[in-house]
Write an enzyme that holds these catalytic residues in place. Structure first.
Site, PDB file in Angstrom:
ATOM      1  CG  HIS A 132      74.538  15.677  36.629  1.00  0.00           C
ATOM      2  ND1 HIS A 132      74.273  14.815  37.653  1.00  0.00           N
ATOM      3  CD2 HIS A 132      75.822  16.086  36.839  1.00  0.00           C
ATOM      4  CE1 HIS A 132      75.335  14.710  38.442  1.00  0.00           C
ATOM      5  NE2 HIS A 132      76.291  15.458  37.970  1.00  0.00           N
TER       6      HIS A 132
ATOM      7  CB  CYS B  34      79.872  18.323  37.033  1.00  0.00           C
ATOM      8  SG  CYS B  34      79.055  17.440  38.368  1.00  0.00           S
TER       9      CYS B  34
END
Ligand SMILES: NC(=O)c1ccc[n+]([C@@H]2O[C@H](COP(=O)([O-])OP(=O)(O)OC[C@H]3O[C@@H](n4cnc5c(N)ncnc54)[C@H](O)[C@@H]3O)[C@@H](O)[C@H]2O)c1
Ligand SMILES: NC(=O)c1ccc[n+]([C@@H]2O[C@H](COP(=O)([O-])OP(=O)(O)OC[C@H]3O[C@@H](n4cnc5c(N)ncnc54)[C@H](O)[C@@H]3O)[C@@H](O)[C@H]2O)c1
Ligand SMILES: NC(=O)c1ccc[n+]([C@@H]2O[C@H](COP(=O)([O-])OP(=O)(O)OC[C@H]3O[C@@H](n4cnc5c(N)ncnc54)[C@H](O)[C@@H]3O)[C@@H](O)[C@H]2O)c1
Ligand SMILES: NC(=O)c1ccc[n+]([C@@H]2O[C@H](COP(=O)([O-])OP(=O)(O)OC[C@H]3O[C@@H](n4cnc5c(N)ncnc54)[C@H](O)[C@@H]3O)[C@@H](O)[C@H]2O)c1
Lengths: 340, 340, 340, 340
Positions: free
Chosen positions: D220, D140
């Site tokens: 994130h 990711c």
């Protein structure tokens, strides 16, 4: 001087070591670690001889600038009694070696009652440990429950207890365990295993407990409801608590309504590591219902409350103090500890 | 003896009071609070005369068992210098009264540079504060940036700085501020205001900063990238840091990789309140790229690093020590503080 | 078609709007906001006419590309009934204007019972709201308590209830409120105000509640202990729950033991916003003691459970369905909702 | 129809299954699990044949009311291509069986580059995967970095990249992993391994990355600084991003400054599971310095951004679309996805 070794110098072990070192009748003859770490440096700084589980790792320690005194077996040769504070479940396997070296041993609440056969809380059953070879100091939560339940039981008779424990997910120094954002039922089933654990110390108490884990590090919180046999008043209960050497009161006037503010207070009081060895009952929460149900909140500092119990257990097992009162007084005074 | 008053006995104020009380050339003549609280009891316990902002609240304090010495104006009459540690933005309004009572004053980083005209970090610009009446000790983050940037600049010349600050959401004792589960850009815009704040102390540094807030309480974390003018080596940088009285090194061998483990270490070291007055550079993070870019992580204990700076600022303003080195040495020694 | 306006298009309001829009007998004639935000864009996307509290801010909205239909007064002219979902305490002040425009109004649990005089839960007292002008849908926690207590009371008779509510600190989309790392007693006093709030819906229930706040965002968790008047069995209770249209069961076989995993399931089920409109009882927690004490854990999705209650309240007040059963069935079917 | 199996129906696998099922040219022939769980019920509900790793556990599944279609080997017989979404490190061991059953395979970022020899991001190197048997979709974080770096590189030339990744500690549905209250350097060393991982897709980029983990679950956050070779403007960069099918813009006017508010928006948009398949660049953060340094913040939804990349990887490997543009368009349209 009682020669005490601490096997497993971690969260609990390092605190027990300092508490033992502070006692006039005890000395720390060694502490043990498995790996170099911040705590190993501290052991060196404090002057506690540092033993290691696997002596082949000695060079790893020395390269990190940490002095090693020998292996755990050598440590056991030097002591009268060992406090096993290895991680939950590990301690059991150490029993054979303690027997081999003929040392008395104390385990922590992460081990089962059966490892020692005697589960201990100094305010409740000091005499059971008197002269014993093997004793288990019950977990932080069980310690907190035992103290207050026994106090209420002696004064009023406790017909039944229902308690919910909201537990910290990780100790403050931990970085691996969660949860990050969840309330976790642990266990999902009701009752939880904490009630039976209380019964290892207080066998006749009728108790149902439930427990969950939340994303905080500082303390556990207990909600307690007790049905009392005899009439009680809020003031009466508060008076009893005030006199108890191991239960403190969080004053309403302090404005403290949480675990975090409570640890801040302990830190401001210059308690070592900000430790709260006492159970902390919130003054404003104490209330008595019309049918003599006693309700209260108490916060439990998981890392600290069992530490003073370990010291008393040593005295009981070594017959170094004849009564709980005597030992508790010595322990508390040596630490400069009087409950908040 | 320099007579010091602390206006605002909270997170920063209570630490400054203890640090001042530990100095051989200073004494605490008073601290102030607005409301009864855990901290007010501590002030009484420590023997710091407690003054209150609004004297009409005296009965409220006394009912809570807290002794009150008078109001803030009376406190100001007793001091040579006042450390204003009221909440950010509040301190500015106090300037008029400090001028009226003709006392020197120090503000904290929550106030603007303009409140004092001089922004201070003892390792960087002690001389600017020498004899001054009004000084502002820069914020915890700016203090951390100034220390390391100035060190690198003196040794190698700093061409540019890029730093990301990952900030704690709340102090450990706080219960109101979040976030609970979010990374918050604060500010969203790049650059953040922290770079210009560094320039109030180090005007010539070319610096871009970014900042965010995360759900943690223990410390801030800084990622720093500096382009150096002259050739540098990892070992050279580590040596410089080792010699700096206010920057410490988190040893790789300690296994510490986080803020939480670092505070645990400080707590194990018996630092009061587990305070880390030093910036904490992670040894294993220090690295130098092929074009003399220096990279490192440093953790900043938001509640503590400015405390020692306040003590030095007092000495500079009172001309009680002629050089930064002299004051820093006195401050550190009085606290028993040598950087990790 | 019942013309519904939603005053306050936030966490609750936006969900009520979507639930109303899904009903065959209702339409959303307008929603209101005070400031441009992500939610304002969503209102436009959904085609809900967006009204604003202060029409002078229209240019601010338009500059952000958000179409504005008018001010709140214009919205009130268009509706039969308004759902007030403004922040707790704000709604009360709106009563005068609702009376002026002669519209029926529903408030949320952040307002006091007195604002409407009728507190509502469709499973408990639908008939009390039938034809009424003003109704208050009780809070998420009270809704959760009322559903299960009433169910048990009808089947077995409830002699007393003791419940501890462990509440989320902030909604998932919130970034300001904490705590970050604390268990906060809210309130410290026992009992909390939640018991009396249950009594606004179920006046005869004997209930004591305690409450605390923890650093999580997903759901509240309730521990419930009820003393039942008549004999009950675990299976009997589970059967009752299975038949209840607004209480679901978290199957033991799912392995789900937390709030986080439960929301993950709802999300996997493609529930809009991962919403759990039902109270979620953990199958493995349901147990009955020897004296007919019923114990269970239930998780409450604070943002969702009251949404379906608002829809039912509209129908009751508009006399659009004669019984709770009928309205609940319509509401649930229109949402494609059957309890887990 | 391309027959797709998903081995490992967890966080990533369940999303890939739904995305594949939505494609006009693909079908899900099976998904696999190791244990009964909430997700297993979902697989049944969606009508995805559920295969299990260990067929001896079939009774356990069936007892829980979960239908089992067979074991993983049977699943592999039915598919053209398998998406391996087992936990990081597990997937590698499956390579032999994929070769045995002669199926093409895709691994995730938890596996090393070497498992497949081709690391993939559809916006960057679609052609490398064209017709390939084995491909790895990068993690990711790497996906997020590759998209924006490649975009900037094509337009302006990227001389160097410095990025700090502030990573979520656990996925929202997780309850075991922490930290609870810490910023964890992961790794402590600088640079982190993320830079080299970017180079598996974009081999010529000069990149230094640093990474840490914080107690949050939603997304994130990346801070990115790129030195550009050619002159750039803020508006130019924003225009490029607006045209990119997999990078979205978080509008300043939305008031969104965090990860939590962003996921709330996705949830309000009725994205399945509130998923953000796009990288999310904060409009207000985009800025260009005097030496053509580009700065920005981007949030990455760890559970989602790789999902669409997996779909494109399938098409590339099956030669079902000749260009990245074509596949990306098909994938996005089938999901009703246009970047925010
Ligand atoms: N942490 C708490 O809150 C808490 C509270 C009450 C009781 N307890 C109990 O105390 C015990 C110790 O827990 P802790 O939290 O201090 O654990 P910990 O992980 O912090 O410390 C354990 C220490 O034991 C050492 N160790 C590990 N294996 C060893 C071995 N084989 N031989 C010697 N040393 C070894 C480790 O190096 C570590 O220093 C457990 O039974 C636990 O259940 C913990
Ligand atoms: N907390 C930190 O991490 C930190 C770090 C560096 C600098 N600072 C700065 O230090 C200053 C103080 O912050 P803090 O965190 O200690 O705040 P705090 O809220 O913990 O303490 C402030 C104290 O001031 C008292 N107070 C409030 N209003 C007052 C008034 N009008 N008169 C007298 N006293 C008053 C309060 O009772 C409280 O005790 C701020 O400028 C802040 O930005 C804080
Ligand atoms: N959030 C929950 O978990 C929850 C659960 C149950 C009940 N409630 C209750 O629901 C009500 C709404 O809470 P919420 O969480 O949705 O709040 P919120 O802050 O998410 O939303 C409130 C909305 O009202 C708007 N608003 C503010 N002032 C306004 C005014 N004067 N006129 C019109 N609109 C205005 C705001 O723009 C915002 O969109 C409160 O009474 C609360 O106690 C909330
Ligand atoms: N979660 C994220 O944020 C994320 C993001 C990008 C990439 N990834 C990568 O995706 C991969 C999967 O991660 P995840 O987060 O979805 O993991 P997960 O744990 O959520 O799901 C893994 C699934 O695999 C199943 N499984 C475990 N062992 C198996 C076996 N031997 N055979 C078949 N199935 C098995 C489990 O039942 C589980 O359902 C990893 O490589 C990870 O690094 C994860």
């Amino acid at each position: 001087m009682i020669k005490v070794a601490i096997n497993g110098y971690g969260t609990i072990g390092k605190r027990v070591a300092d508490a033992v070192a502070a006692q006039p009748d005890m000395e720390v003859v060694g502490v043990s670690k498995t790996r170099p770490s911040g705590e190993a440096y501290i052991a060196n700084e404090r002057g506690y001889p540092l033993y290691i589980a696997d002596i082949e790792k000695k060079p790893v320690f020395e390269q990190a600038g940490i002095a090693v005194a020998g292996d755990v077996e050598e440590m056991l040769k030097k002591c009268d009694i060992v406090v096993d504070a290895t991680p939950g479940g590990v301690g059991k396997a150490n029993k054979a070696i303690y027997e081999l070296f003929n040392v008395k041993a104390i385990w922590q609440g992460g081990e089962k009652h059966e490892v020692a056969g005697i589960s201990f809380n100094s305010s409740c059953n000091y005499e059971d440990a008197y002269g014993a070879d093997f004793v288990r100091v019950v977990s932080c939560n069980t310690t907190g429950l035992c103290r207050i339940i026994h106090l209420a039981d002696e004064a009023y008779g406790v017909k039944s207890v229902f308690s919910t424990m909201v537990r910290r997910g990780s100790d403050p120094g931990g970085i691996k365990k969660g949860p990050v954002d969840a309330i976790v039922l642990n266990p999902v089933t009701i009752p939880s295993h904490h009630g039976p654990d209380v019964n290892t110390v207080l066998p006749t108490i009728d108790i149902v407990t439930t427990a969950m884990i939340v994303p905080t590090t500082f303390m556990h919180m207990h909600v307690i409801r007790m049905e009392l046999a005899r009439e009680a008043s809020r003031d009466g209960v508060l008076d009893l608590i005030r006199k108890h050497p191991r239960i403190g009161i969080v004053k309403g006037a302090s404005g403290i309504t949480s675990t975090a503010e409570l640890r801040e207070l302990a830190s401001d009081m210059n308690r070592p590591r900000g430790d709260l060895w006492e159970s902390c009952v919130y003054e404003d929460s104490v209330s008595v219902g019309t049918n003599n149900e006693l309700y209260l909140f108490q916060a439990i500092h998981q890392e600290a409350d069992v530490v003073v119990e370990n010291v008393d257990a040593i005295r009981a097992m070594m017959k170094a103090a004849d009564t709980a009162e005597e030992s508790i007084k010595m322990t508390n005074e040596a630490l400069g500890f009087s409950a908040i």
